[in-house]
Design a protein around this motif. Structure first.
Motif, PDB file in Angstrom:
ATOM      1  N   LEU A   7     -45.084  13.535  37.610  1.00 12.93           N
ATOM      2  CA  LEU A   7     -45.831  14.451  36.826  1.00 12.93           C
ATOM      3  C   LEU A   7     -45.647  14.150  35.217  1.00 12.93           C
ATOM      4  O   LEU A   7     -44.765  13.858  34.952  1.00 12.93           O
ATOM      5  CB  LEU A   7     -45.534  16.131  36.899  1.00 12.93           C
ATOM      6  N   ARG A   8     -47.070  14.256  34.610  1.00 10.88           N
ATOM      7  CA  ARG A   8     -46.842  14.360  33.310  1.00 10.88           C
ATOM      8  C   ARG A   8     -46.269  15.422  32.894  1.00 10.88           C
ATOM      9  O   ARG A   8     -46.350  16.375  33.362  1.00 10.88           O
ATOM     10  CB  ARG A   8     -48.429  14.083  32.630  1.00 10.88           C
ATOM     11  N   CYS A   9     -45.913  15.313  31.422  1.00 10.60           N
ATOM     12  CA  CYS A   9     -45.003  16.601  31.031  1.00 10.60           C
ATOM     13  C   CYS A   9     -46.300  17.684  31.103  1.00 10.60           C
ATOM     14  O   CYS A   9     -45.613  18.858  31.153  1.00 10.60           O
ATOM     15  CB  CYS A   9     -44.726  16.356  29.341  1.00 10.60           C
ATOM     16  N   ALA A  10     -47.358  17.542  30.592  1.00 13.97           N
ATOM     17  CA  ALA A  10     -48.386  18.575  30.605  1.00 13.97           C
ATOM     18  C   ALA A  10     -48.621  19.362  31.887  1.00 13.97           C
ATOM     19  O   ALA A  10     -48.783  20.558  32.126  1.00 13.97           O
ATOM     20  CB  ALA A  10     -49.782  17.933  29.904  1.00 13.97           C
ATOM     21  N   ILE A  41     -40.816  22.862  25.768  1.00 13.88           N
ATOM     22  CA  ILE A  41     -40.131  21.675  25.817  1.00 13.88           C
ATOM     23  C   ILE A  41     -39.395  21.644  27.037  1.00 13.88           C
ATOM     24  O   ILE A  41     -38.811  22.627  27.773  1.00 13.88           O
ATOM     25  CB  ILE A  41     -38.676  21.998  24.914  1.00 13.88           C
ATOM     26  N   VAL A  42     -39.513  20.452  27.764  1.00 14.56           N
ATOM     27  CA  VAL A  42     -39.042  20.166  29.266  1.00 14.56           C
ATOM     28  C   VAL A  42     -37.647  19.581  29.061  1.00 14.56           C
ATOM     29  O   VAL A  42     -37.336  18.417  28.492  1.00 14.56           O
ATOM     30  CB  VAL A  42     -39.776  19.471  30.015  1.00 14.56           C
ATOM     31  N   TRP A  58     -38.502  16.497  26.536  1.00 14.34           N
ATOM     32  CA  TRP A  58     -39.967  16.042  26.324  1.00 14.34           C
ATOM     33  C   TRP A  58     -40.580  17.278  25.953  1.00 14.34           C
ATOM     34  O   TRP A  58     -40.489  18.318  26.425  1.00 14.34           O
ATOM     35  CB  TRP A  58     -40.348  15.781  27.578  1.00 14.34           C
ATOM     36  N   TYR A  59     -41.409  17.082  24.832  1.00 15.21           N
ATOM     37  CA  TYR A  59     -42.579  18.015  24.227  1.00 15.21           C
ATOM     38  C   TYR A  59     -43.813  17.158  23.962  1.00 15.21           C
ATOM     39  O   TYR A  59     -43.681  16.543  23.231  1.00 15.21           O
ATOM     40  CB  TYR A  59     -41.878  18.704  22.996  1.00 15.21           C
ATOM     41  N   GLU A  76     -38.117  10.216  19.120  1.00 23.27           N
ATOM     42  CA  GLU A  76     -38.957  10.830  18.088  1.00 23.27           C
ATOM     43  C   GLU A  76     -39.503  12.513  18.731  1.00 23.27           C
ATOM     44  O   GLU A  76     -39.769  12.305  19.903  1.00 23.27           O
ATOM     45  CB  GLU A  76     -40.404  10.094  17.934  1.00 23.27           C
ATOM     46  N   MET A  77     -39.093  13.375  18.067  1.00 29.64           N
ATOM     47  CA  MET A  77     -39.381  14.805  18.191  1.00 29.64           C
ATOM     48  C   MET A  77     -39.778  15.502  16.980  1.00 29.64           C
ATOM     49  O   MET A  77     -39.176  15.266  15.993  1.00 29.64           O
ATOM     50  CB  MET A  77     -38.268  15.124  18.843  1.00 29.64           C
ATOM     51  N   PRO A  78     -40.949  16.352  16.788  1.00 29.29           N
ATOM     52  CA  PRO A  78     -41.152  16.913  15.821  1.00 29.29           C
ATOM     53  C   PRO A  78     -40.062  17.929  15.428  1.00 29.29           C
ATOM     54  O   PRO A  78     -39.151  18.599  16.290  1.00 29.29           O
ATOM     55  CB  PRO A  78     -42.298  18.008  16.157  1.00 29.29           C
ATOM     56  N   GLY A  79     -39.816  18.090  14.183  1.00 32.91           N
ATOM     57  CA  GLY A  79     -38.504  18.751  13.555  1.00 32.91           C
ATOM     58  C   GLY A  79     -38.190  20.083  14.076  1.00 32.91           C
ATOM     59  O   GLY A  79     -37.293  20.645  14.582  1.00 32.91           O
ATOM     60  N   ARG A  80     -39.301  21.060  14.267  1.00 34.08           N
ATOM     61  CA  ARG A  80     -38.963  22.298  14.847  1.00 34.08           C
ATOM     62  C   ARG A  80     -38.767  22.360  16.175  1.00 34.08           C
ATOM     63  O   ARG A  80     -37.991  23.163  16.610  1.00 34.08           O
ATOM     64  CB  ARG A  80     -40.482  22.993  14.806  1.00 34.08           C
TER      65      ARG A  80
END
Length: 116
Positions: A7-10, A41-42, A58-59, A76-80
């Protein structure tokens, strides 16, 4: 033998309980069981994966690998989102290490409480 679910993350973010029941207690993404989910977040852990002990997060389209012992992050991941992942790691480090040992031995993994 259960089939792997790709599955895709979404797809996982919007997965229904009935869909989760259809595939067993864990949703698998690329063969990796989902062990936690919070704020989109998975958290995944692979069976018989390479050292050092780590998990995948994964996000959306972002993916990181996080070392369980020292919190070193690759990817890579957004800071928050990264801040929440590292906070969750600090709270659940012992459970993650226990799951790592289980994964290396091909045993079923435990779900871990999400970040509240």
């Amino acid at each position: 033998m259960k089939e792997n679910v790709y599955l895709r993350c979404a797809d996982v973010i919007y997965c229904t309980k009935s869909k989760a029941r259809k595939y067993g207690s864990f949703i698998k993404i690329n063969g990796m069981p989902q062990i936690s989910f919070f704020y989109g977040i998975v958290i995944l852990m692979n069976f018989a994966d390479h050292a050092p002990a780590h998990f995948h997060a994964w996000y959306g389209d972002f993916k990181v690998i996080v070392s369980i012992k020292d919190g070193v992050v690759k990817g890579e991941m957004p800071g928050r989102a990264l801040k929440m992942i590292l906070e969750w790691l600090e709270i659940h480090r012992e459970e993650l290490l226990s799951n790592w040992v289980k994964a290396q031995n091909g045993m079923p993994l435990d779900k871990i409480e999400p970040l509240n």
